[in-house]
Enzyme design. Structure first.
Site, PDB file in Angstrom:
ATOM      1  CG  ASP A  38      -2.174   0.834   1.027  1.00 28.99           C
ATOM      2  OD1 ASP A  38      -3.246   0.241   0.802  1.00 28.99           O
ATOM      3  OD2 ASP A  38      -2.089   2.082   1.063  1.00 28.99           O
ATOM      4  CG  ASP A  64       2.985   5.357  -6.806  1.00 30.36           C
ATOM      5  OD1 ASP A  64       2.173   4.556  -7.317  1.00 30.36           O
ATOM      6  OD2 ASP A  64       3.071   6.544  -7.152  1.00 30.36           O
ATOM      7  CB  SER A 144     -16.136  -1.952 -10.035  1.00 29.91           C
ATOM      8  OG  SER A 144     -17.355  -1.272  -9.809  1.00 29.91           O
ATOM      9  CE1 TYR A 157     -13.662   2.771  -8.725  1.00 28.03           C
ATOM     10  CE2 TYR A 157     -15.670   2.129  -9.875  1.00 28.03           C
ATOM     11  CZ  TYR A 157     -14.739   1.912  -8.880  1.00 28.03           C
ATOM     12  OH  TYR A 157     -14.875   0.824  -8.056  1.00 28.03           O
ATOM     13  CE  LYS A 161     -12.023  -0.613 -10.047  1.00 28.47           C
ATOM     14  NZ  LYS A 161     -11.141  -1.607  -9.388  1.00 28.47           N
TER      15      LYS A 161
END
Length: 249
Positions: A38, A64, A144, A157, A161
Site C-alpha cells: 500500500d 507506489d 467493479s 473509474y 474498471k
C-alpha cells in the site's frame, strides 16, 4: 482445521484497509503467507502488525505501484520476502468522483487508469517468471460492477474498471498455456471508505438483497479463486453484488 492455501505465497495490493485488509485475513487464514502492499505506510504497518498479532504470516511493503520501475522493485522485494509467488491480487483502487463528462478532470482520469490498469500490467509482467515457476499461479483482479455495467458519471473509474476486465481476459488467454489462472471479482457496493456514508442509502436501495457487502464477503471469493477449488476457472468475472445487476430489476 483445513488450510487449502498452505505453503502458498500471496501479494495483495491496496492491503492497508478495507477489502485489501480482508483479503489478507482470508488468505492467511487459509494458510498462505501474504505480503500486503500500500502507499499509506502508517496504516499498512498497523494492519500488518494487527494480522501478525493474530498469528498470520504477513509482511508489509509500502510504495507506489503506478510506475514500471517501482512495481518491478516491489515484486522483487515481495518475492524475496516470500521465497517466490503463487497468488497476485490486484486490489488497489481509487474512489470514484461522481462527476459528469463536462467536469471530468484529465489528471484524475489518467490517475485512475494508472492505478487500475497500468499497475496491474506492470506488476503482473514483473511477476510472470515467478508465477510460471509456481504450480498454483493465480492472478485475481478486484474490479467493479461498474466495469461491467457503467453508470453515467465518474468517467475515469468506469472506463478504467472496464479496461481492467479487458486486461484480465487478455492475460487469461495468453497465460492459460502456463497454467496461470487469471480471474476477476466484480463487487457491488461494499462497506468501505470507497463508498461515502452519504451514498449508503442510495446504494442500498439499488441492491435486491437490501444491504451493502461486507469486505469479508469479497475476500471469501478471493480465497476461493486462489484455491484448487477454482482450478478450472480462468478469464471469468465473478459478480458479488447482492443482485444489483439482475436484468429487469
Amino acid at each position: 482445521m483445513s488450510s487449502p492455501l498452505a505453503g502458498r505465497r500471496a501479494i495483495v495490493t491496496g492491503g492497508a484497509r478495507g477489502m485489501g485488509r480482508a483479503h489478507g485475513i482470508a488468505l492467511s487464514a487459509a494458510g498462505a503467507s501474504v505480503v500486503l502492499i500500500d502507499i499509506d505506510r502508517e496504516e499498512l504497518t498497523a494492519t500488518a502488525d494487527e494480522l501478525r498479532s493474530a498469528g498470520a504470516d504477513v509482511s508489509a511493503i509500502a510504495g507506489d505501484i503506478t510506475t514500471r520501475p517501482a512495481a518491478e522493485a516491489i515484486i522483487d522485494q515481495a518475492a524475496a520476502a516470500l521465497g517466490g509467488l503463487d497468488i497476485l491480487v490486484h486490489n488497489a483502487g481509487l474512489m470514484y468522483s461522481m462527476t459528469g463528462l463536462a467536469d471530468t478532470d484529465d489528471d484524475d482520469f489518467r490517475r485512475l487508469f494508472a492505478v487500475n490498469v497500468d499497475a496491474p500490467l506492470f506488476l503482473t509482467r514483473a511477476a510472470l517468471p515467478l508465477l510460471r515457476a509456481s504450480k498454483h499461479g493465480r492472478v485475481i483482479f478486484i474490479s467493479s460492477q461498474w466495469g461491467q455495467v457503467p453508470d453515467g458519471h465518474s468517467y475515469g473509474y468506469m472506463a478504467s474498471k472496464a479496461a481492467q476486465l479487458g486486461l484480465m481476459k487478455t492475460m487469461a488467454k495468453e497465460l492459460a498455456a502456463d497454467h496461470i489462472l487469471v480471474n476477476a471479482i466484480a463487487p457491488g457496493a461494499v462497506m468501505t471508505r470507497m463508498v461515502p456514508e452519504a451514498y449508503y442509502e442510495a446504494e442500498r436501495s439499488a441492491i435486491p438483497l437490501g444491504r451493502l457487502a461486507e469486505p469479508g464477503e469479497i475476500a471469501a471469493v478471493v480465497a476461493f479463486l486462489a484455491s484448487d477449488a477454482a482450478s478450472f476457472m480462468t478469464g471469468q468475472t465473478v459478480a458479488v453484488n447482492g443482485g444489483a445487476c439482475i436484468v429487469g430489476i
